[in-house]
Design a protein around this motif. Structure first.
Motif, PDB file in Angstrom:
ATOM      1  N   LEU A  35       0.726  -1.072   0.037  1.00 35.50           N
ATOM      2  CA  LEU A  35      -0.123  -0.172  -0.015  1.00 35.50           C
ATOM      3  C   LEU A  35       1.084   1.270  -0.029  1.00 35.50           C
ATOM      4  O   LEU A  35       1.919   1.235   0.626  1.00 35.50           O
ATOM      5  CB  LEU A  35      -1.049   0.106   1.225  1.00 35.50           C
ATOM      6  N   GLN A  36       0.901   2.256  -0.965  1.00 32.79           N
ATOM      7  CA  GLN A  36       1.317   3.382  -0.950  1.00 32.79           C
ATOM      8  C   GLN A  36       0.748   4.579  -0.898  1.00 32.79           C
ATOM      9  O   GLN A  36      -0.651   4.686  -1.716  1.00 32.79           O
ATOM     10  CB  GLN A  36       2.152   3.445  -2.290  1.00 32.79           C
ATOM     11  N   LEU A  37       0.654   5.353  -0.070  1.00 32.38           N
ATOM     12  CA  LEU A  37      -0.193   6.639   0.270  1.00 32.38           C
ATOM     13  C   LEU A  37       0.900   7.765   0.653  1.00 32.38           C
ATOM     14  O   LEU A  37       1.500   7.638   1.661  1.00 32.38           O
ATOM     15  CB  LEU A  37      -1.231   6.420   1.209  1.00 32.38           C
ATOM     16  N   CYS A  38       0.739   8.941  -0.015  1.00 34.50           N
ATOM     17  CA  CYS A  38       1.487  10.024   0.116  1.00 34.50           C
ATOM     18  C   CYS A  38       2.902   9.475   0.479  1.00 34.50           C
ATOM     19  O   CYS A  38       3.668   9.138  -0.523  1.00 34.50           O
ATOM     20  CB  CYS A  38       0.978  10.923   1.239  1.00 34.50           C
ATOM     21  N   ASP A  39       3.669   9.787   1.647  1.00 39.98           N
ATOM     22  CA  ASP A  39       5.001   9.620   2.056  1.00 39.98           C
ATOM     23  C   ASP A  39       5.067   8.276   2.744  1.00 39.98           C
ATOM     24  O   ASP A  39       5.974   7.967   3.411  1.00 39.98           O
ATOM     25  CB  ASP A  39       5.852  10.711   2.548  1.00 39.98           C
ATOM     26  N   GLU A  64      10.792  14.751   6.367  1.00 39.71           N
ATOM     27  CA  GLU A  64      10.683  15.264   7.714  1.00 39.71           C
ATOM     28  C   GLU A  64      10.338  14.178   8.427  1.00 39.71           C
ATOM     29  O   GLU A  64       9.623  13.201   8.146  1.00 39.71           O
ATOM     30  CB  GLU A  64       9.604  16.228   7.495  1.00 39.71           C
ATOM     31  N   PRO A  65      10.671  14.366   9.907  1.00 38.84           N
ATOM     32  CA  PRO A  65      10.342  13.135  10.687  1.00 38.84           C
ATOM     33  C   PRO A  65       8.775  13.165  10.918  1.00 38.84           C
ATOM     34  O   PRO A  65       7.813  14.209  10.677  1.00 38.84           O
ATOM     35  CB  PRO A  65      10.721  13.803  12.137  1.00 38.84           C
ATOM     36  N   LEU A 181       9.219   8.695  13.530  1.00 38.55           N
ATOM     37  CA  LEU A 181       9.965   8.154  12.447  1.00 38.55           C
ATOM     38  C   LEU A 181      10.937   9.106  11.780  1.00 38.55           C
ATOM     39  O   LEU A 181      10.488  10.132  11.523  1.00 38.55           O
ATOM     40  CB  LEU A 181       9.050   7.264  11.579  1.00 38.55           C
ATOM     41  N   ALA A 182      12.179   8.795  11.567  1.00 43.57           N
ATOM     42  CA  ALA A 182      13.066   9.642  10.874  1.00 43.57           C
ATOM     43  C   ALA A 182      12.526   9.410   9.250  1.00 43.57           C
ATOM     44  O   ALA A 182      12.044   8.445   9.049  1.00 43.57           O
ATOM     45  CB  ALA A 182      14.452   9.489  11.152  1.00 43.57           C
TER      46      ALA A 182
END
Length: 197
Positions: A35-39, A64-65, A181-182
């Motif tokens: 699943l891919q959504l935005c980042d 960004e974190p 999360l970094a």
């Protein structure tokens, strides 16, 4: 968790996952969805055979974190929710229906509506007395384990006595103290289940 605009229980359950791979082996089937959504990139790996293995991997791909909470909810088919017990969840927990702390000693007899969560990672045993069977369920990479059942409350798409025939096991992380999360960082959680001998 910091985003108030997301739907209850998050966005991943409302979107279509893409099946990337499926493979049949002598001892079962392996599947891989993405699943891919935005980042975000989320991968779910499943091995289905005498033992069920689920692995959820989430990667933050922004510059960004960010914060993340995640969960695996397994709906187990049972004979009768009023004849089910859970072992392995002793100690302090939280009863979300009553909105108060709870303490469990010994086996927990599920009887109708429930929604309890415990700071627990590791094995629990689900004893289904109506069908004379048991499940050994083990988790990794999570912070909490819980069980949910709607009781007699009507559910969309569930008719009559159908609700007596399932119980939901929840393994979650980041629900209170979210994962920070970094960029590029990945977190994972897993679940394994097999019949008790």
């Amino acid at each position: 968790p910091s985003e108030g605009g997301w739907p209850a229980h998050g966005w991943a359950r409302l979107l279509d996952w893409k099946l990337l791979a499926s493979q049949e082996q002598a001892d079962g089937v392996s599947l891989h969805w993405r699943l891919q959504l935005c980042d975000w990139q989320v991968d779910l790996h499943a091995r289905l055979g005498a033992t069920l293995h689920l692995q959820l991997e989430t990667q933050h791909q922004d510059s960004e974190p960010c914060q993340l909470s995640q969960g695996l909810l397994a709906y187990w088919r049972i004979g009768d929710v009023n004849d089910v017990a859970v072992g392995g969840l002793e100690g302090e927990g939280y009863d979300q229906l009553r909105r108060q702390p709870c303490r469990q000693r010994g086996e927990w007899q599920i009887n109708g509506a429930c929604q309890r969560r415990f700071p627990h990672q590791g094995p629990v045993q689900l004893h289904d007395r109506a069908w004379a069977r048991g499940l050994h369920i083990d988790t990794a990479g999570s912070q909490h384990t819980g069980f949910w059942h709607p009781g007699k409350r009507p559910l969309l798409g569930v008719s009559g006595n159908e609700s007596l025939g399932f119980v939901c096991h929840e393994t979650t992380s980041g629900s209170e103290a979210a994962h920070h999360l970094a960029p590029g960082e990945r977190v994972s959680m897993g679940l394994q289940a097999r019949r008790l001998s």
